[in-house]
Design a protein around this motif. Structure first.
Motif, PDB file in Angstrom:
ATOM      1  N   ALA A  17      36.946  36.880  42.887  1.00 41.18           N
ATOM      2  CA  ALA A  17      36.063  37.921  43.436  1.00 41.18           C
ATOM      3  C   ALA A  17      34.604  37.495  43.372  1.00 41.18           C
ATOM      4  CB  ALA A  17      36.272  39.230  42.679  1.00 41.18           C
ATOM      5  N   ALA A  18      34.220  36.876  42.270  1.00 41.32           N
ATOM      6  CA  ALA A  18      32.835  36.440  42.118  1.00 41.32           C
ATOM      7  C   ALA A  18      32.494  35.311  43.084  1.00 41.32           C
ATOM      8  CB  ALA A  18      32.590  35.994  40.682  1.00 41.32           C
ATOM      9  N   ALA A  19      33.461  34.429  43.343  1.00 42.35           N
ATOM     10  CA  ALA A  19      33.219  33.293  44.232  1.00 42.35           C
ATOM     11  C   ALA A  19      32.908  33.739  45.656  1.00 42.35           C
ATOM     12  CB  ALA A  19      34.424  32.363  44.228  1.00 42.35           C
ATOM     13  N   SER A  20      33.395  34.919  46.025  1.00 44.11           N
ATOM     14  CA  SER A  20      33.142  35.420  47.382  1.00 44.11           C
ATOM     15  C   SER A  20      32.033  36.473  47.406  1.00 44.11           C
ATOM     16  CB  SER A  20      34.430  36.024  47.960  1.00 44.11           C
ATOM     17  OG  SER A  20      34.885  37.108  47.161  1.00 44.11           O
ATOM     18  N   ALA A  21      31.286  36.583  46.311  1.00 46.98           N
ATOM     19  CA  ALA A  21      30.228  37.595  46.224  1.00 46.98           C
ATOM     20  C   ALA A  21      29.113  37.327  47.221  1.00 46.98           C
ATOM     21  CB  ALA A  21      29.665  37.625  44.810  1.00 46.98           C
ATOM     22  N   THR A  22      28.569  38.391  47.767  1.00 42.41           N
ATOM     23  CA  THR A  22      27.465  38.276  48.725  1.00 42.41           C
ATOM     24  C   THR A  22      26.222  39.018  48.249  1.00 42.41           C
ATOM     25  OG1 THR A  22      28.298  40.201  49.938  1.00 42.41           O
ATOM     26  CG2 THR A  22      29.040  38.035  50.689  1.00 42.41           C
ATOM     27  N   GLY A  23      26.266  39.616  47.068  1.00 42.04           N
ATOM     28  CA  GLY A  23      25.136  40.383  46.567  1.00 42.04           C
ATOM     29  C   GLY A  23      24.008  39.509  46.044  1.00 42.04           C
ATOM     30  N   SER A  24      22.929  40.175  45.637  1.00 43.30           N
ATOM     31  CA  SER A  24      21.756  39.474  45.121  1.00 43.30           C
ATOM     32  C   SER A  24      22.061  38.766  43.808  1.00 43.30           C
ATOM     33  CB  SER A  24      20.614  40.468  44.905  1.00 43.30           C
ATOM     34  OG  SER A  24      20.351  41.210  46.073  1.00 43.30           O
ATOM     35  N   TYR A  25      22.970  39.321  43.040  1.00 42.32           N
ATOM     36  CA  TYR A  25      23.446  38.740  41.787  1.00 42.32           C
ATOM     37  C   TYR A  25      24.782  39.399  41.482  1.00 42.32           C
ATOM     38  CZ  TYR A  25      20.991  42.982  40.264  1.00 42.32           C
ATOM     39  OH  TYR A  25      20.541  44.276  40.149  1.00 42.32           O
ATOM     40  N   VAL A  26      25.486  38.875  40.501  1.00 42.98           N
ATOM     41  CA  VAL A  26      26.828  39.368  40.180  1.00 42.98           C
ATOM     42  C   VAL A  26      26.822  40.051  38.822  1.00 42.98           C
ATOM     43  CG1 VAL A  26      29.240  38.736  39.757  1.00 42.98           C
ATOM     44  CG2 VAL A  26      27.941  37.561  41.539  1.00 42.98           C
TER      45      VAL A  26
END
Length: 218
Positions: free
Chosen positions: A108-117
């Motif tokens: 899930a984190a690898a596909s994150a698009t947000g400013s940070y995780v």
């Protein structure tokens, strides 16, 4: 901890934690509204143990058909009672769930698009490994008496049941000792907003700094 620790991720990451009833989900939602990607390990665990979930075959093989409820999901009340009374059962359950939760979390984190995780991890301090995998640890803090009241109202549990759950978690002082940042959630939503707004700007600055450092090494 230093302002930026060495986390094993290519993005700026925060581990969000707090005791039961401290308001982790509320805080996570407020950060999400500002553009952060939230990876909630509790939600992942629920999906793994839902009807047809990826962990259900292993759970049934290990604990028998009684581990599932009428819908085919893990019977959380029954398993909670079992692991509280049997440390070996707890270890067997964790051996099934933890590797699957971690794999799904990283995906899930690898596909994150947000400013940070933000990794929302209820047992971040207890797990022993999460502190080293994130850049900062954010603890949501409130009085223990308020935790009890909130969980009794939310989940319909007795005071004794809530305190039994709290006894399995890190103490308030242990969480605070692990924290880089702390949000006080003894008040209402209005009291949360300015704290989150301030930390959001801090995290954006750290994220930009990390991106800049990464670009220099390309």
């Amino acid at each position: 901890m230093e302002a930026m620790t060495q986390a094993a991720t290519p993005y700026f990451s925060i581990g969000l934690t707090g005791g039961i009833g401290c308001g982790k989900s509320t805080v996570a939602n407020l950060f999400a509204a500002r553009g952060a990607t939230i990876v909630d390990t509790d939600e992942i665990a629920h999906s793994l143990t839902a009807p047809g979930g990826a962990a259900m075959p292993a759970l049934l093989a290990q604990f028998g058909d009684g581990a599932a409820d009428a819908r085919g999901a893990m019977d959380r009340a029954k398993m909670r009672e079992l692991v509280f009374s049997d440390p070996q059962a707890k270890a067997r359950l964790e051996a099934i769930l933890h590797p699957r939760i971690r794999a799904a979390t990283l995906a899930a984190a690898a596909s994150a698009t947000g400013s940070y995780v933000i990794f929302a991890v209820p047992l971040l301090v207890e797990s022993g490994g999460w502190v080293e995998r994130v850049n900062r640890v954010l603890v949501i803090d409130c009085q223990e008496s308020l935790q009890v009241v909130r969980v009794m109202q939310r989940n319909g549990l007795s005071e004794a049941q809530v305190k039994a759950i709290m006894a399995t978690q890190a103490t308030r002082s242990m969480r605070l000792a692990a924290a880089d940042d702390v949000i006080d959630n003894n008040g209402d939503l209005a009291a949360l907003e300015p704290q989150i707004a301030l930390l959001h700007e801090v995290y954006l600055a750290f994220s930009k700094r990390m991106a800049g450092m990464a670009s220099q090494h390309l």
